[in-house]
Design a protein around this motif. Sequence first.
Motif, PDB file in Angstrom:
ATOM      1  N   HIS A  51       0.725  -1.176  -0.007  1.00  0.00           N
ATOM      2  CA  HIS A  51       0.050  -0.064  -0.103  1.00  0.00           C
ATOM      3  C   HIS A  51       0.701   1.232   0.015  1.00  0.00           C
ATOM      4  O   HIS A  51       0.485   2.087  -0.851  1.00  0.00           O
ATOM      5  CB  HIS A  51      -0.911  -0.107   1.112  1.00  0.00           C
ATOM      6  N   SER A  52       1.964   1.204   0.942  1.00  0.00           N
ATOM      7  CA  SER A  52       2.797   2.449   1.140  1.00  0.00           C
ATOM      8  C   SER A  52       4.157   2.123   2.057  1.00  0.00           C
ATOM      9  O   SER A  52       3.895   1.070   2.694  1.00  0.00           O
ATOM     10  CB  SER A  52       2.001   3.467   1.739  1.00  0.00           C
ATOM     11  N   LYS A  97       7.343   4.104   4.206  1.00  0.00           N
ATOM     12  CA  LYS A  97       7.975   5.440   4.502  1.00  0.00           C
ATOM     13  C   LYS A  97       8.908   5.327   5.522  1.00  0.00           C
ATOM     14  O   LYS A  97       8.805   4.454   6.525  1.00  0.00           O
ATOM     15  CB  LYS A  97       6.851   6.545   5.082  1.00  0.00           C
ATOM     16  N   GLU A 134      -1.622  -4.045   1.863  1.00  0.00           N
ATOM     17  CA  GLU A 134      -2.979  -3.986   1.724  1.00  0.00           C
ATOM     18  C   GLU A 134      -3.524  -5.438   1.313  1.00  0.00           C
ATOM     19  O   GLU A 134      -2.856  -6.153   0.395  1.00  0.00           O
ATOM     20  CB  GLU A 134      -3.499  -3.206   0.562  1.00  0.00           C
ATOM     21  N   TYR A 148      -5.374  -3.844   6.165  1.00  0.00           N
ATOM     22  CA  TYR A 148      -4.076  -3.262   6.175  1.00  0.00           C
ATOM     23  C   TYR A 148      -3.253  -3.572   7.038  1.00  0.00           C
ATOM     24  O   TYR A 148      -3.680  -3.681   8.395  1.00  0.00           O
ATOM     25  CB  TYR A 148      -4.261  -1.916   5.969  1.00  0.00           C
ATOM     26  N   VAL A 166       4.501   0.972  -4.652  1.00  0.00           N
ATOM     27  CA  VAL A 166       3.255   0.971  -4.475  1.00  0.00           C
ATOM     28  C   VAL A 166       2.690   0.081  -5.333  1.00  0.00           C
ATOM     29  O   VAL A 166       2.915  -0.025  -6.593  1.00  0.00           O
ATOM     30  CB  VAL A 166       2.709   2.333  -4.468  1.00  0.00           C
ATOM     31  N   GLU A 192      -0.656   7.343   4.495  1.00  0.00           N
ATOM     32  CA  GLU A 192       0.230   6.627   3.462  1.00  0.00           C
ATOM     33  C   GLU A 192       1.563   6.457   4.173  1.00  0.00           C
ATOM     34  O   GLU A 192       2.158   7.453   4.682  1.00  0.00           O
ATOM     35  CB  GLU A 192       0.545   7.252   2.164  1.00  0.00           C
TER      36      GLU A 192
END
Length: 234
Positions: A119-120, A122, A137, A146, A162, A200
């Motif tokens: 999904h993301s 970071k 996800e 999630y 992604v 995100e």
Amino acid sequence: MNKHQQLEQYIARHPKSVGKVVFFDASRHNLLPLDFTSANAELTPGIISSTQHFSEWVFKKLKENKCKYGIGGYFEHRTLYSGSALFNTTAETRNLHLGVDIWGDAETTVYNPIAGKVHSFKDNNNKGDYGPTIILEHDLDGLKLYSLYGHLSYESLMGLHVGMPMKLGEPVGHFGDAAENGNWPPHLHFQLMFDMEGLEGDYPGACRPSEKEHYQQNIADPDLILRFPASNII
């Protein structure tokens, strides 16, 4: 039927669709519940304020009890957050922990427990934050879920994009050390959400007591996926 019940039913119907998050051999490994509430008099401010001393405390407890991992934290009222600026942005501290922590050696492999996609991701690189974080996800017969993996190594973020498919049992990353995981003893923060609420690469891992009802609706119990045997928790 609410989303929590839907998740329970999905797991009951598809037990082989859910795998491990970390390697655990029930025939030889044990788990140690770790208490980070005010009831734990061992955790003095001096220990909590020092990553080195905190790490030494965690791994001493694991060694003394002959346990592979320390576990705990789902909606635990954590007093150790009281001294962190990250959790004290208002008069009401974010001290209810929303995931389950798995404390263990740096570089421990983290696996994807349910087929899905990225999904993301970071690097939340504030002191006391998640550090490198990956969010997957999953579509469970129409139920969106999630999964969040926090306090990983920098290397865990390499090569991701992604929408990247993630197979059941595929490595997600590894536990990061204190220099890269937000200044914590090595561990994984594992959390489940039904709605990312527009975020995100990040999602709150702790909330204020006044927000508890909201997060109880959106945060699923990680133990539904982890499924550690009760007989191995000492």
